[in-house]
Every structure is written in C-alpha cells, then in structure tokens.
Design a protein around this motif. Sequence first.
Motif, PDB file in Angstrom:
ATOM      1  N   ILE A  81       0.847  -1.188   0.000  1.00  0.00           N
ATOM      2  CA  ILE A  81       0.000   0.000   0.000  1.00  0.00           C
ATOM      3  C   ILE A  81       0.883   1.239   0.000  1.00  0.00           C
ATOM      4  O   ILE A  81       1.940   1.264   0.645  1.00  0.00           O
ATOM      5  N   TYR A  82       0.460   2.208  -0.741  1.00  0.00           N
ATOM      6  CA  TYR A  82       1.213   3.437  -0.886  1.00  0.00           C
ATOM      7  C   TYR A  82       0.404   4.592  -0.307  1.00  0.00           C
ATOM      8  O   TYR A  82      -0.815   4.523  -0.199  1.00  0.00           O
ATOM      9  N   GLU A  83       1.107   5.629   0.037  1.00  0.00           N
ATOM     10  CA  GLU A  83       0.436   6.827   0.557  1.00  0.00           C
ATOM     11  C   GLU A  83      -0.558   7.356  -0.480  1.00  0.00           C
ATOM     12  O   GLU A  83      -1.644   7.814  -0.144  1.00  0.00           O
ATOM     13  N   GLN A  84      -0.197   7.223  -1.741  1.00  0.00           N
ATOM     14  CA  GLN A  84      -1.081   7.684  -2.818  1.00  0.00           C
ATOM     15  C   GLN A  84      -2.389   6.885  -2.827  1.00  0.00           C
ATOM     16  O   GLN A  84      -3.441   7.409  -3.140  1.00  0.00           O
ATOM     17  N   ASP A  85      -2.316   5.592  -2.470  1.00  0.00           N
ATOM     18  CA  ASP A  85      -3.532   4.773  -2.411  1.00  0.00           C
ATOM     19  C   ASP A  85      -4.519   5.334  -1.392  1.00  0.00           C
ATOM     20  O   ASP A  85      -5.727   5.398  -1.645  1.00  0.00           O
ATOM     21  N   ILE A  86      -4.010   5.745  -0.241  1.00  0.00           N
ATOM     22  CA  ILE A  86      -4.866   6.324   0.800  1.00  0.00           C
ATOM     23  C   ILE A  86      -5.507   7.611   0.280  1.00  0.00           C
ATOM     24  O   ILE A  86      -6.702   7.835   0.454  1.00  0.00           O
ATOM     25  N   LYS A  87      -4.700   8.429  -0.385  1.00  0.00           N
ATOM     26  CA  LYS A  87      -5.237   9.673  -0.960  1.00  0.00           C
ATOM     27  C   LYS A  87      -6.289   9.361  -2.023  1.00  0.00           C
ATOM     28  O   LYS A  87      -7.308  10.036  -2.114  1.00  0.00           O
ATOM     29  N   ASP A  88      -6.044   8.321  -2.830  1.00  0.00           N
ATOM     30  CA  ASP A  88      -7.001   7.929  -3.864  1.00  0.00           C
ATOM     31  C   ASP A  88      -8.330   7.482  -3.256  1.00  0.00           C
ATOM     32  O   ASP A  88      -9.405   7.820  -3.769  1.00  0.00           O
ATOM     33  N   LYS A  90      -9.587   8.404  -0.391  1.00  0.00           N
ATOM     34  CA  LYS A  90     -10.275   9.609   0.093  1.00  0.00           C
ATOM     35  C   LYS A  90     -10.897  10.375  -1.075  1.00  0.00           C
ATOM     36  O   LYS A  90     -12.028  10.837  -1.008  1.00  0.00           O
TER      37      LYS A  90
END
Length: 112
Positions: A81-88, A90
Amino acid sequence: MANRKRNKQIIVRVTEEERELIELKMAQLPTAQLGAYMRKMAIDGYIILLDIPEIKKHTAELSAIGRNINIIAKRICQNVIYEQDIKDIKSLTDEIWKSERKLLSHFLNIKK
C-alpha cells in the motif's frame, strides 16, 4: 352488438397467475365488474417509465469508482500500500458523495 354503447370488443388472454393478480388489485377498488376495472385501468391507469440518464451515468460512475477501490484493496491484502492509495481512496469517496449530492439535487428539481 350494434345497439350497444360499447360495441367494440378487445380480447386479452392472461395466465392463471396474471388473472389472480388482476383480481387482487381489483379487490382494492369498489368495483366487482372486471370489464369496468379493465376499462378504467386501460384509459386512466398510470405508466411509470424511469429512463433517467442521470441514474445510468451515476451507476456507471459508481461502478468505475468501485473498480478503483477494489484494485487498492487487493494491494492492501498483498501488503503493498502506498500513501497515494490512501489519498485515492479519500478522493474516490469524495467523488461518490459529490455524485450522490448531484443526483439528489436533480431529483429535488423535478416537477410533478
């Protein structure tokens, strides 16, 4: 038949189940005559056709968002999991709510 007020005949064949449904609906009204009920429904009955392009578009958007979330969920299960996945996630959640508000506002503006 020439002297009758209603001199035209329409014959409609139904299954036993359809006949039972018709009789159940007919029982909700103060009429015991099938002919009177059928005439009333054929002439004054409502037909509701919900072919609203906004709903089709909304469903397609939700489906696309769901696919994106599933891809991210697979990565989470694989511990990738990437930080970008969390942003995506949201961002996709925000898109869902925007789409919901837009659809609801469309329905609030529909006149009777």
